[in-house]
Structure formats: structure tokens, C-alpha cells
Design an enzyme around this catalytic site. Structure first.
Site, PDB file in Angstrom:
ATOM      1  N   CYS A 169      -0.198  -6.115   5.067  1.00  0.00           N
ATOM      2  CA  CYS A 169      -1.273  -5.201   4.663  1.00  0.00           C
ATOM      3  C   CYS A 169      -2.472  -5.242   5.605  1.00  0.00           C
ATOM      4  CB  CYS A 169      -1.715  -5.524   3.242  1.00  0.00           C
ATOM      5  SG  CYS A 169      -0.331  -5.536   2.086  1.00  0.00           S
ATOM      6  N   HIS A 309     -10.753  -5.082   0.376  1.00  0.00           N
ATOM      7  CA  HIS A 309      -9.287  -5.009   0.288  1.00  0.00           C
ATOM      8  C   HIS A 309      -8.926  -4.556  -1.123  1.00  0.00           C
ATOM      9  CE1 HIS A 309      -5.246  -5.634   1.526  1.00  0.00           C
ATOM     10  NE2 HIS A 309      -5.014  -6.644   0.707  1.00  0.00           N
ATOM     11  N   GLU A 320     -11.341 -12.439  -3.221  1.00  0.00           N
ATOM     12  CA  GLU A 320     -12.143 -11.653  -2.294  1.00  0.00           C
ATOM     13  C   GLU A 320     -13.580 -11.529  -2.777  1.00  0.00           C
ATOM     14  OE1 GLU A 320     -12.187  -7.420   0.158  1.00  0.00           O
ATOM     15  OE2 GLU A 320     -10.914  -7.594  -1.621  1.00  0.00           O
ATOM     16  N   LYS A 341      -8.615   1.756  -2.690  1.00  0.00           N
ATOM     17  CA  LYS A 341      -7.285   1.674  -3.294  1.00  0.00           C
ATOM     18  C   LYS A 341      -7.279   2.089  -4.750  1.00  0.00           C
ATOM     19  CE  LYS A 341      -5.496  -1.979  -0.238  1.00  0.00           C
ATOM     20  NZ  LYS A 341      -6.712  -2.283   0.543  1.00  0.00           N
ATOM     21  N   HIS A 346      -2.246   1.381  -2.702  1.00  0.00           N
ATOM     22  CA  HIS A 346      -2.191   0.457  -1.561  1.00  0.00           C
ATOM     23  C   HIS A 346      -1.197   0.975  -0.531  1.00  0.00           C
ATOM     24  CE1 HIS A 346      -2.359  -2.924   0.909  1.00  0.00           C
ATOM     25  NE2 HIS A 346      -2.161  -3.907   0.045  1.00  0.00           N
ATOM     26  N   PHE A 406       0.282 -10.370   3.175  1.00  0.00           N
ATOM     27  CA  PHE A 406       1.228 -11.447   2.906  1.00  0.00           C
ATOM     28  C   PHE A 406       1.460 -12.239   4.193  1.00  0.00           C
ATOM     29  CE2 PHE A 406       3.620  -9.076  -0.743  1.00  0.00           C
ATOM     30  CZ  PHE A 406       2.540  -9.303  -1.579  1.00  0.00           C
TER      31      PHE A 406
END
Length: 420
Positions: A169, A309, A320, A341, A346, A406
Site C-alpha cells: 500500500c 493512511h 497512525e 479512503k 483503499h 504490508f
């Protein structure tokens, strides 16, 4: 002060294909309107899956930017990349026939690549009882993640640095970061950069379902993407692409280009903690934000807006938000923090590009898009101004965009209002 005396790198063009708009203006208007892109999946029959909805791109016509023959030889993610690139180039006003093409590069990443191509070609194989003669000679060229960058280069004959980044991502933020570095060190004058993704397919949705990452709120799909909200239950998968044109200030000024903003700094780190979960307290995110701000020659108090994010997952939003407080301390009370998002879902490898566009537009237009579907504060998340449900007008001099992937990949980009 920045680490080195680099030339300014500026943004002169942007293009996007998203679940809430198929060009830059539609995308930005959708963000400001709080338009949600989530809807029942139409690309395949998802009735047997745990999740029946996604943020698909709607009413997309690739023939606006490609011939039918070209479309047949491109996976959907490459089509999204090409459309975004065509629109970004048009927006920039650059004439490549009057540009040294040896000094124009392309970096367009994809987190996963051509999953639909793999799906269709595997179906062909099985239909022939495993006989390989039905596999297309275009299978591999359509599948590989770097092909979008290659196709864009072929379109205009761009012969500078060319490759794809792949970091889940964080992919397209890494694309922009690499483009920034190449321009700063003098290896190119112009970079076409961003990312694209198209994985709303059986294996894409099934895979994220298997790891319990996706929201399963099938009844409330329209509001299922709710970053930082207590009721969130996972992310909503999206698709699309985003491309930005980056140039050295000198090159942009010499051709009389309009300038949206300066891309001024980047911070790249890794958690080295877990394959999917962020490090406790967002430790890797703390470092990436600090590095990006310092790289831009700023201090935390200079930042007005963070495009988070903000995935709508328990661990990301918690870590975050707390990382933001760690970095900005008392100034965190003055920050505007929103997650695109909540509207687009996403976009995985394309997320960094379209969210960078949102941050740049916020600087240029003096308005910050909202986090929609935010109703109930989560005590596990820091008490921040998440721009709930409606945009906020604000003079934004500096903004950062966070993307985390990830594998523990963290990438933060810092943008500033352009000043000569």
C-alpha cells in the site's frame, strides 16, 4: 534545513481514475462533496464471499485514451495507469516533442499487478484440461507490475529512468519518492509517476477476506469505510490510478508551466515488526513523518494538514493517530487530519498517488477534504480533528501524505505551497 542543496521539484500535472471520479476535476469535486464510492461488486459474482461490496471505478471508458487494440493487450490496472498518465500530461501542458526524451522518466507502481489477467488466463488453461495452448502470448507482458511504466514510456517515446515500485500500500508513494530523488540528483528533468491497481477480483477479495482485513458490513456497505470511527470493521477495497508530472523548477519555469505545489520531502522507513500489523505506537510511521518533515526543511509546527493512511482498520487507525500525536505533540491540536479512503476505499498500490493529489489540491485550493462516515470517536485513537463529514477551508502551506504497507513499509511525502 534540507539535507542537501537540491533544486526545487514541482508538480505541474495530475490525472486520476478513481471510484468517485474518472478525471482530476471529478475526483476533487467528489472528495469535497463527501461522495462515497462503495457499492455492491459488479465485476464478478461475490454472493458466496464474506464481502459483497467494494469501491469500483464506475462508467470508465478506456477508449477515451487508448485504441481498442491497445486495450485488449493491457490489464485493467495498466489501463487505469495509462488514462491517468494521458490526463496528467494534458494537464501539465508539456509537449514531449519539444522535450529531451532522454531526460524524461516514468515510475508507475502497482502493489499486485495484473490479477485479472492471471484470472482469465488460468480459466483458459482449466477449460482446456490443463493444455497450455490457450495461454495468450500477451499473458506475461499484461501481468507484470512494471508494464504500466513501460507502456506509458512507449506512448510518448520517453527514454529516461523507467521502472515500477512494489511495496504494497506504500507503492505509489515510493514511486513519487524515487522520482523526487532522480530529479534532485539531476538524472532527469521530468518524471511521470504514480500508481495503479485493479484487484477487485475473486482472488483479491477472497484473499483479503481470508486474512479478515476487509469490512464485512454488507448491509451498511455505503458507510462501511469509516476511518478512525469506533464502529469500523475493516477496509473497503478500491481500484483506480493516479499519475503526477514532476519537474525541476528550472524546467517547469523555462516552458512556462503552471505549478500546483512543491514536492519538498520524503521519509521512508520500515517497521521490521510484522508482515501485516503496524509496529506498536506507529513507531515506523513516527520516523517516516519526522524524516519527511526534516527533509523538506520544515519543523512539525509548519504542517497544516495530513492526508492520513486512515484505512478503517483497527490497528492502522489507532497506531497512525497516536504516531501523529508523538510527532506533532501540542501542534497536533491545530492539525487537520483526514482520510480520503473514507470515500475512495483503499486503492492499495494506487493509494499514495491519489492521496498525494488530494494533499496537493488542498494546498492549491485552500480547502481540506473530509473524513466521511465519522460518527463515534474511538477512545483507542488520538483526539484529533479528523475533518468529520464536511470539508474545512484552511490556508494550507504544508501538507504530508502517509502510506503504510504490508511488510512494514512506511512512506511519507511532504508538499509545500510553491514560492519562487
Amino acid at each position: 534545513m534540507p539535507k542537501y542543496d537540491y533544486p526545487k521539484i514541482v508538480i505541474t500535472g495530475m490525472g486520476a481514475v478513481t471510484p468517485i471520479g474518472n478525471n482530476l476535476d471529478e475526483y476533487w469535486e467528489g472528495l469535497l462533496a463527501g461522495k462515497g464510492g462503495s457499492a455492491p461488486i459488479t465485476r464478478f459474482d461475490a454472493s458466496e464471499f464474506k464481502t459483497h461490496f467494494a469501491c469500483e471505478v464506475k462508467d470508465y471508458d478506456p477508449e477515451l485514451h487508448m485504441t481498442r487494440k491497445e486495450i485488449q493487450r493491457m490489464d485493467l490496472f495498466t489501463q487505469f495507469a495509462m488514462s491517468s498518465a494521458v490526463m496528467a500530461v494534458e494537464d501539465s501542458g508539456i509537449d514531449f516533442e519539444k522535450t529531451d526524451k532522454d531526460r524524461v522518466g516514468v515510475i508507475i507502481g502497482s502493489g499486485i499487478g495484473g490479477m485479472w489477467t492471471y484470472h482469465h488466463q488460468q480459466e483458459n488453461l482449466y477449460k482446456r484440461d490443463g493444455k497450455p495452448d490457450r495461454i495468450s502470448p500477451f499473458f506475461v507482458p499484461m501481468l507484470i507490475s512494471d508494464i504500466a511504466a513501460g507502456q506509458v514510456a512507449i506512448r510518448w517515446g520517453l527514454r529516461g529512468p523507467n521502472y515500477a515500485t512494489v511495496s504494497a500500500c506504500a507503492t505509489s508513494s515510493h514511486s513519487l519518492a524515487d522520482a523526487l530523488m532522480l530529479l534532485q540528483r539531476g538524472d532527469a528533468d521530468v518524471m511521470v509517476t504514480g500508481g495503479a491497481e485493479a484487484v477487485i477480483c475473486p482472488m483479491g477479495v477472497g484473499g483479503f477476506n481470508a486474512m479478515k482485513a476487509l469490512s464485512e458490513n454488507n448491509e451498511g456497505y455505503a458507510t462501511a469505510s469509516r476511518p478512525f470511527d469506533k464502529a469500523r470493521d475493516g477496509f473497503v477495497i478500491g481500484e483506480g490510478g493516479g499519475v503526477l508530472i514532476l519537474e525541476t523548477e528550472e524546467h517547469a519555469k523555462n516552458r512556462g508551466a503552471k505549478i500546483y505545489a512543491e514536492i519538498a520531502g520524503m521519509g521512508l522507513t520500515d517497521d521490521a515488526f510484522h508482515i501485516t500489523q503496524p509496529a506498536p505506537g506507529g513507531e515506523g510511521a513516527v520516523r517516516s513523518m519526522r524524516i519527511a518533515i526534516k527533509d523538506a526543511g520544515l519543523v512539525p509546527n509548519d504542517v497544516d494538514y495530513i492526508n492520513a493512511h486512515g484505512t478503517s482498520t483497527f490497528f492502522n487507525d489507532k497506531n497512525e493517530s497516536n504516531a501523529i500525536v508523538t510527532v506533532f505533540e501540542e501542534h497536533s491540536k491545530n492539525l487537520l487530519v483526514s482520510s480520503s479512503k473514507s470515500m475512495t476505499g483503499h486503492l492499495l498500490g494506487a493509494a499514495g498517488a491519489i492521496e498525494a493529489i488530494a494533499a496537493v489540491k488542498a494546498i492549491k485550493e485552500g480547502i481540506v477534504p473530509p473524513t466521511i462516515n465519522y460518527e463515534t470517536p474511538d477512545p483507542e485513537c488520538a483526539d484529533l480533528n479528523y475533518v468529520p463529514n464536511s470539508p474545512i477551508k484552511r490556508d494550507v502551506k504544508a501538507a504530508i501524505s502517509n502510506t503504510f504497507g504490508f511488510g512494514g513499509h512506511n512512506a511519507t511525502l511532504c508538499f509545500k505551497a510553491y514560492e519562487e
